[in-house]
Design an enzyme around this catalytic site. Structure first.
Site, short mmCIF file in Angstrom:
data_model
loop_
_atom_site.label_atom_id
_atom_site.label_comp_id
_atom_site.label_asym_id
_atom_site.label_seq_id
_atom_site.Cartn_x
_atom_site.Cartn_y
_atom_site.Cartn_z
N HIS A 1 0.80 -1.24 0.00
CA HIS A 1 0.00 0.00 0.00
C HIS A 1 0.83 1.28 0.00
O HIS A 1 0.51 2.25 0.68
CB HIS A 1 -0.95 0.02 1.20
N GLU B 1 -11.74 -3.79 -2.69
CA GLU B 1 -10.80 -2.78 -3.19
C GLU B 1 -10.59 -3.00 -4.69
O GLU B 1 -9.93 -3.94 -5.10
CB GLU B 1 -9.47 -2.90 -2.46
N HIS C 1 -9.69 2.08 0.59
CA HIS C 1 -9.60 0.92 1.48
C HIS C 1 -10.66 1.00 2.59
O HIS C 1 -10.36 0.71 3.76
CB HIS C 1 -8.19 0.85 2.07
#
Length: 344
Positions: free
Chosen positions: A109, A309, A178
């Protein structure tokens, strides 16, 4: 008709530059959403049940301190690259790049300080808000100056999230939101009574560190076949699954398409996910452990929320047969995801 309101939410700690964090409240007849200029975070998302009662269906915190502290990316926009890159390494044009390692042996991420942990500049739109930031060349190890726009717009029952980017050097990019959802309302114990379907004929098996093995596996005859709705708790039991944290491979194409639907029978709430992205990571909050104190004093145990996601496939920059994650100078990255809320 959507109203948009902006208000102060807090200040960043002095060691983080001390900038002011704003909150943007988007409201229609049927949906109310609150978004921060820090991390483009969705902090609140209220939708109606079949009796017309509003509940907040996303996990998060009441204060800025919750979001500046350690948490599992509640409501954030993650980037430059969502999901995992194996060993934090990739090569572009013959040059190898090393990213920060923050998830076992991998980069997750965006690294140590990804897009979720920075202040964005904001501009109010008639029915939403546009965030912008420049990610400088070399930030978190990524090449190129990357200009990024994230645009949230609310129309009736539909929340659209549009991502745009331009780069000065070839760079991998995959942006997603997210948010952790529980259609019974945030703070509810689990999501076992939710019914979910995902329009995907294949998924990506992963190794012990959650990196795709490279195989694109059929869902047919497996616990990953979610093409028809399944009740989550019973389905996990039936297939002896500890939960999902996998990329489902969507039908390729640049057009908007319906890719997932979630229904919560007790409240009647439904959520549809439409996107232009090639993949969707279905995650069932397997790493939540009840240790975080969330909104209204709620705790969030394992499986108390799910994430859908929309993104490129994980580790695509190291897998030539996956959809390309590279953005070249002169090109524009442009993807949109739509969340549509109804009752049944």
């Amino acid at each position: 008709m959507t109203t948009v309101r902006r208000e102060a939410f807090g200040r960043m700690p002095p060691e983080e530059g001390g900038g002011e964090v704003e909150k943007f409240v988007l409201q229609s007849d049927s949906v109310r959403v609150e978004i921060l200029s820090f991390g483009c975070i969705i902090t609140t998302l209220e939708t109606k049940d079949r009796d017309g009662q509003f509940s907040d269906i996303v996990l998060g915190f009441d204060t800025l301190e919750g979001y500046t502290g350690k948490h599992p990316f509640f409501g954030t926009v993650v980037g430059r690259v969502a999901n995992r890159i194996a060993n934090g390494k990739f090569s572009v044009d013959g040059e190898e790049y090393q990213l920060f390692i923050n998830n076992g042996p991998n980069s997750l991420h965006g690294g140590a300080k990804g897009f979720d942990k920075v202040l964005w500049s904001a501009e109010v739109l008639p029915n939403g808000v546009r965030f912008f930031r420049l990610s400088p060349d070399g930030e978190e190890g990524y090449p190129g100056d990357l200009k990024v726009w994230v645009i949230y717009t609310l129309s009736g029952r539909e929340l659209a999230i549009n991502y745009q980017a331009q780069t000065s050097k070839t760079t991998p990019i995959s942006l997603t939101n997210h948010s952790y959802f529980n259609l019974a309302g945030q703070g509810s114990r689990d999501v076992y009574d939710h019914e979910i379907s995902i329009e995907a004929d294949s998924y990506l098996p992963v190794d012990g560190t959650q990196i795709p093995t490279g195989e694109v596996a059929t869902v047919q005859g497996t616990g990953f076949d979610l093409r028809q709705p399944v009740e989550l708790g019973k389905h996990l039991q039936k297939f002896h699954l500890d939960g999902f944290d996998h990329n489902f491979c969507l039908h390729q194409g640049q057009d908007r398409r319906l890719v997932a639907r979630v229904f919560h029978p007790p409240t009647g709430r439904t959520m549809e996910v439409h996107t232009t992205q090639p993949g969707i990571q279905f995650y069932t909050g397997n790493f939540l452990d009840g240790s975080l104190k969330g909104k209204g004093g709620a705790t969030y145990p394992k499986h108390s929320a799910f994430c859908l996601e929309t993104q490129n496939w994980p580790d695509a920059v190291n897998k030539p047969h996956f959809p390309s994650a590279l953005l070249h100078p002169g090109e524009e990255y442009n993807h949109t995801t739509w969340l549509v809320f109804n009752t049944a």
